[in-house]
Motif scaffolding. Structure first.
Motif, PDB file in Angstrom:
ATOM      1  N   LEU A  10       3.105   2.402  -8.795  1.00 26.37           N
ATOM      2  CA  LEU A  10       4.240   1.980  -9.231  1.00 26.37           C
ATOM      3  C   LEU A  10       5.222   2.971  -9.653  1.00 26.37           C
ATOM      4  O   LEU A  10       6.322   2.619  -9.962  1.00 26.37           O
ATOM      5  CB  LEU A  10       3.863   0.813 -10.438  1.00 26.37           C
ATOM      6  CG  LEU A  10       3.320  -0.364 -10.080  1.00 26.37           C
ATOM      7  CD1 LEU A  10       2.709  -0.921 -11.255  1.00 26.37           C
ATOM      8  CD2 LEU A  10       4.182  -1.249  -9.239  1.00 26.37           C
ATOM      9  N   TYR A  13       6.783   3.397  -5.885  1.00 26.20           N
ATOM     10  CA  TYR A  13       7.042   2.496  -5.049  1.00 26.20           C
ATOM     11  C   TYR A  13       7.393   1.223  -5.759  1.00 26.20           C
ATOM     12  O   TYR A  13       6.780   0.945  -6.796  1.00 26.20           O
ATOM     13  CB  TYR A  13       5.891   2.099  -4.184  1.00 26.20           C
ATOM     14  CG  TYR A  13       5.666   3.561  -3.279  1.00 26.20           C
ATOM     15  CD1 TYR A  13       6.012   4.289  -2.374  1.00 26.20           C
ATOM     16  CD2 TYR A  13       4.422   4.249  -3.729  1.00 26.20           C
ATOM     17  CE1 TYR A  13       5.841   5.201  -1.511  1.00 26.20           C
ATOM     18  CE2 TYR A  13       3.957   5.294  -3.120  1.00 26.20           C
ATOM     19  CZ  TYR A  13       4.609   5.905  -2.090  1.00 26.20           C
ATOM     20  OH  TYR A  13       4.159   7.046  -1.601  1.00 26.20           O
ATOM     21  N   SER A  14       7.940   0.421  -5.108  1.00 22.80           N
ATOM     22  CA  SER A  14       7.977  -1.304  -5.600  1.00 22.80           C
ATOM     23  C   SER A  14       6.805  -1.755  -4.685  1.00 22.80           C
ATOM     24  O   SER A  14       6.611  -1.326  -3.542  1.00 22.80           O
ATOM     25  CB  SER A  14       9.255  -2.040  -5.273  1.00 22.80           C
ATOM     26  OG  SER A  14       9.184  -3.196  -5.564  1.00 22.80           O
ATOM     27  N   ARG A  34       6.860  -0.385  -1.031  1.00 22.43           N
ATOM     28  CA  ARG A  34       8.238  -0.672  -0.672  1.00 22.43           C
ATOM     29  C   ARG A  34       8.958   0.439  -1.439  1.00 22.43           C
ATOM     30  O   ARG A  34       8.537   0.949  -2.627  1.00 22.43           O
ATOM     31  CB  ARG A  34       8.988  -1.961  -1.059  1.00 22.43           C
ATOM     32  CG  ARG A  34       8.186  -3.026  -0.288  1.00 22.43           C
ATOM     33  CD  ARG A  34       8.622  -4.280  -0.397  1.00 22.43           C
ATOM     34  NE  ARG A  34       8.100  -5.415   0.153  1.00 22.43           N
ATOM     35  CZ  ARG A  34       7.698  -6.396  -0.681  1.00 22.43           C
ATOM     36  NH1 ARG A  34       7.826  -6.375  -1.824  1.00 22.43           N
ATOM     37  NH2 ARG A  34       6.956  -7.179  -0.208  1.00 22.43           N
ATOM     38  N   ILE A  36      11.624   2.028  -4.067  1.00 21.60           N
ATOM     39  CA  ILE A  36      12.114   1.322  -5.374  1.00 21.60           C
ATOM     40  C   ILE A  36      13.784   1.012  -5.368  1.00 21.60           C
ATOM     41  O   ILE A  36      14.470   2.185  -4.630  1.00 21.60           O
ATOM     42  CB  ILE A  36      11.812   2.345  -6.382  1.00 21.60           C
ATOM     43  CG1 ILE A  36      10.232   2.439  -6.472  1.00 21.60           C
ATOM     44  CG2 ILE A  36      12.553   1.882  -7.544  1.00 21.60           C
ATOM     45  CD1 ILE A  36      10.014   3.574  -7.558  1.00 21.60           C
ATOM     46  N   GLU A  37      14.245  -0.003  -5.404  1.00 22.98           N
ATOM     47  CA  GLU A  37      15.771  -0.099  -5.647  1.00 22.98           C
ATOM     48  C   GLU A  37      16.417   0.918  -6.086  1.00 22.98           C
ATOM     49  O   GLU A  37      15.794   1.193  -7.536  1.00 22.98           O
ATOM     50  CB  GLU A  37      15.957  -1.420  -6.229  1.00 22.98           C
ATOM     51  CG  GLU A  37      15.574  -2.875  -5.507  1.00 22.98           C
ATOM     52  CD  GLU A  37      16.223  -3.893  -5.966  1.00 22.98           C
ATOM     53  OE1 GLU A  37      17.140  -4.079  -6.482  1.00 22.98           O
ATOM     54  OE2 GLU A  37      15.453  -4.972  -5.514  1.00 22.98           O
TER      55      GLU A  37
END
Length: 142
Positions: A10, A13-14, A34, A36-37
């Motif tokens: 975490l 990444y998301s 995914r 991370i924004e």
């Protein structure tokens, strides 16, 4: 225990989850990393590859209970290490590229101009025969 084990992922990444029930009371848990924004840099294909575990619910719970010694904990640690290595390699490559460019600038600035080639020395004709060759015999390499 699930979130505590995924905490190292975490940070980078998301995470998305997919949980599917299978035959014979098995469960497939898929963890999908995914970007991370707002995160910087791009991720390698290996970094965002989903992690999938298929087992009984009790077995998955037991693996999570093992923490960093469990299969998922070790996989997460390995991925984090690989991601760190990739980042280090990228930084080293950028530093080497910058140093090479700087060295090329310095060399170009301090190098004396090359003299023009002299055309006074005669160039041997490629078709000319060696002095010891006879015109009716093939040339020897020895």
């Amino acid at each position: 225990m699930l979130i505590a084990n995924l905490l190292p992922l975490l940070h980078r990444y998301s995470l998305g989850f997919d949980l599917v029930a299978g035959p014979d009371d098995t469960v497939t848990l898929t963890v999908i990393p995914r970007r991370i924004e707002g995160g910087k840099g791009s991720l390698e294909a290996g970094e965002i590859r989903p992690i999938s575990i298929t087992a009984s619910a009790a077995e998955i719970d037991a693996e999570f209970a093992r923490g960093t010694d469990g299969a998922l904990g070790q996989l997460i640690a390995t991925r984090k290490t690989l991601a760190d290595q990739i980042a280090d390699q990228r930084a080293a490559a950028e530093a080497a590229k910058a140093a090479s460019a700087e060295a090329a600038k310095t060399k170009a600035a301090t190098a004396p101009p090359k003299p023009a080639p002299s055309s006074t020395s005669p160039q041997p004709s490629p078709a000319a025969l060696p002095a010891e060759a006879k015109s009716n015999e093939p040339a020897s390499l020895w």
